[in-house]
Write a protein that holds these residues in place. Sequence first.
Motif, short mmCIF file in Angstrom:
data_model
loop_
_atom_site.label_atom_id
_atom_site.label_comp_id
_atom_site.label_asym_id
_atom_site.label_seq_id
_atom_site.Cartn_x
_atom_site.Cartn_y
_atom_site.Cartn_z
N LEU A 118 -15.95 -66.87 16.50
CA LEU A 118 -16.04 -67.28 17.75
C LEU A 118 -15.00 -66.36 18.47
O LEU A 118 -13.85 -66.60 18.21
CB LEU A 118 -15.64 -68.68 18.06
CG LEU A 118 -16.84 -69.40 17.55
CD1 LEU A 118 -16.35 -71.07 17.79
CD2 LEU A 118 -18.17 -69.27 18.40
N LEU A 119 -15.22 -65.57 19.62
CA LEU A 119 -14.31 -64.54 20.23
C LEU A 119 -14.51 -64.79 21.80
O LEU A 119 -15.46 -64.75 22.31
CB LEU A 119 -14.54 -63.06 19.84
CG LEU A 119 -14.46 -63.02 18.41
CD1 LEU A 119 -15.10 -61.29 18.34
CD2 LEU A 119 -13.19 -62.88 17.71
N GLU A 120 -13.34 -65.18 22.21
CA GLU A 120 -13.21 -65.28 23.75
C GLU A 120 -12.78 -63.80 24.34
O GLU A 120 -11.73 -63.42 23.90
CB GLU A 120 -12.19 -66.16 24.21
CG GLU A 120 -12.19 -66.57 25.74
CD GLU A 120 -11.30 -67.64 26.04
OE1 GLU A 120 -10.05 -67.37 26.51
OE2 GLU A 120 -11.47 -68.66 25.82
N VAL A 121 -13.37 -63.17 25.38
CA VAL A 121 -13.31 -62.02 25.82
C VAL A 121 -13.48 -62.00 27.23
O VAL A 121 -13.88 -62.99 27.92
CB VAL A 121 -14.22 -60.86 25.04
CG1 VAL A 121 -14.06 -60.63 23.82
CG2 VAL A 121 -15.79 -61.30 25.67
N ASP A 122 -13.13 -60.96 27.93
CA ASP A 122 -13.26 -61.07 29.59
C ASP A 122 -14.67 -60.54 29.75
O ASP A 122 -15.51 -59.97 28.85
CB ASP A 122 -12.10 -60.08 30.20
CG ASP A 122 -12.27 -58.60 29.70
OD1 ASP A 122 -13.32 -57.98 29.62
OD2 ASP A 122 -11.16 -58.16 29.36
N ARG A 123 -15.08 -60.64 31.06
CA ARG A 123 -16.76 -60.24 31.27
C ARG A 123 -16.68 -58.71 31.08
O ARG A 123 -17.89 -58.36 31.10
CB ARG A 123 -16.97 -60.80 32.78
CG ARG A 123 -17.16 -62.32 32.53
CD ARG A 123 -17.56 -62.77 34.12
NE ARG A 123 -17.75 -64.12 33.82
CZ ARG A 123 -18.81 -64.93 33.77
NH1 ARG A 123 -19.98 -64.12 33.53
NH2 ARG A 123 -18.94 -66.37 33.62
N GLY A 124 -15.79 -58.04 31.61
CA GLY A 124 -15.97 -56.47 31.39
C GLY A 124 -16.38 -56.10 29.97
O GLY A 124 -17.16 -55.25 29.75
N LYS A 125 -15.84 -56.84 28.84
CA LYS A 125 -16.22 -56.43 27.52
C LYS A 125 -17.35 -56.84 27.39
O LYS A 125 -18.29 -56.10 26.75
CB LYS A 125 -15.00 -57.39 26.64
CG LYS A 125 -15.64 -57.31 25.18
CD LYS A 125 -15.14 -56.11 24.52
CE LYS A 125 -15.30 -56.27 23.11
NZ LYS A 125 -14.72 -54.98 22.17
N LEU A 126 -18.01 -57.95 27.81
CA LEU A 126 -19.41 -58.34 27.84
C LEU A 126 -20.32 -57.41 28.46
O LEU A 126 -21.37 -57.04 27.81
CB LEU A 126 -19.55 -59.89 28.08
CG LEU A 126 -19.06 -60.92 27.39
CD1 LEU A 126 -19.20 -62.27 27.87
CD2 LEU A 126 -19.86 -60.99 25.94
N ASP A 127 -19.75 -56.99 29.42
CA ASP A 127 -20.83 -55.84 30.12
C ASP A 127 -21.03 -54.75 29.31
O ASP A 127 -22.03 -54.20 29.30
CB ASP A 127 -20.07 -55.57 31.38
CG ASP A 127 -20.18 -56.69 32.54
OD1 ASP A 127 -20.93 -57.43 32.32
OD2 ASP A 127 -19.61 -56.53 33.70
N ARG A 128 -19.77 -54.22 28.73
CA ARG A 128 -19.98 -53.15 27.70
C ARG A 128 -20.75 -53.27 26.62
O ARG A 128 -21.49 -52.52 26.18
CB ARG A 128 -18.45 -52.55 27.43
CG ARG A 128 -17.86 -52.12 28.65
CD ARG A 128 -16.60 -51.21 28.01
NE ARG A 128 -15.64 -52.37 27.50
CZ ARG A 128 -14.66 -53.05 28.07
NH1 ARG A 128 -14.65 -52.96 29.33
NH2 ARG A 128 -13.84 -54.04 27.63
N LEU A 129 -20.58 -54.66 25.86
CA LEU A 129 -21.26 -54.78 24.58
C LEU A 129 -22.92 -54.75 24.90
O LEU A 129 -23.65 -54.63 24.30
CB LEU A 129 -20.91 -56.26 24.03
CG LEU A 129 -19.61 -56.23 23.61
CD1 LEU A 129 -19.10 -57.55 22.97
CD2 LEU A 129 -19.22 -55.23 22.41
N THR A 130 -23.41 -55.43 26.17
CA THR A 130 -24.72 -55.77 26.39
C THR A 130 -25.20 -54.74 27.27
O THR A 130 -26.34 -54.69 27.77
CB THR A 130 -25.03 -57.00 27.16
OG1 THR A 130 -24.03 -57.13 28.41
CG2 THR A 130 -24.77 -58.33 26.41
#
Length: 314
Positions: A118-130
């Motif tokens: 389980l990893l907590e990240v900022d939304r910018g990281k999620l934008d890049r991953l997806t």
Amino acid sequence: MAAGRKRQGATRGTGGKVRRSLEGKGPTPPAEARHWYKDKARAERITREERGGASPRKAPVRARKSEDAPEYIGGRNPVVEALRAGVPASALYIAARIENDDRVRESIKIAADKGIALLEVDRGKLDRLTEGGVHQGVALQIPAYEYAHPIDLVRFAQEAAEVPLIVALDGVTDPRNLGAIARSAAAFGAHGLLVPGRRSAGVTAGAWKTSAGTLASLPVARGANLTQALQGYREDGLFVVGLDGESRTDIGDMTLAAEPLVVVVGSEGKGLSRLVREACDQVVRIPMGAAAESLNAGVAAGIALYEVSRLRRG
């Protein structure tokens, strides 16, 4: 010396500047090395484009994603559904300060129970991953699938002391069809799927979800060239039967069902490619009414595998 002419000589106090000026400044630099070149070229390009004389600029070519790279599912519903279906995952990414709901809480619980990081990240990281997709603050990382070698599928059947039954996919590009075919293959005792390396669906998150977890136990092999892989199976003593609506032989009249067998399923509409059809020992069709032009690849595979199972029992 003629009268009135003065003797010429170096001018007093020049310090040799005149002499140095005659030595030159070296070769003339090319245009692209001069400080004004880029500005001038840019101005000329803008002028051409304004006049309509320049061809449109090409969009930057996006690098092709490696097949060995992990895949990411974004969105609260897709993530929790993938976890419920048993899709293998290596990490669950949660946005910081996310507003929890039942789907997020269930995703976290399933991930914790299965030992998924389980990893907590900022939304910018999620934008890049997806890759800019809608993730709603949640993303699931799925590791790259490890494909078997085509000959491994025969070995699995031999180790189980069973008559080999393999399903090959020709031109099936929808991962959901691959997942559906995997479910039918597992239900009717097939020993694995064979997919070509190009122009074919692979084991992606969509295939995992549609397979409802059967891909965890059913191996998938990948061959660089499907025709060559089928020829290799024939050399190893297997027979190849292709499904094609243009055949005059009904699947119920198939004569090779009891033999070591490879069933080849083509794409909906196009059917089998020419080279694959030529590599088949027998080509059969699923008889249908006039109202239906063709069957979905997943449905066709299920019917064919059921018929093989019935003929083997009979």
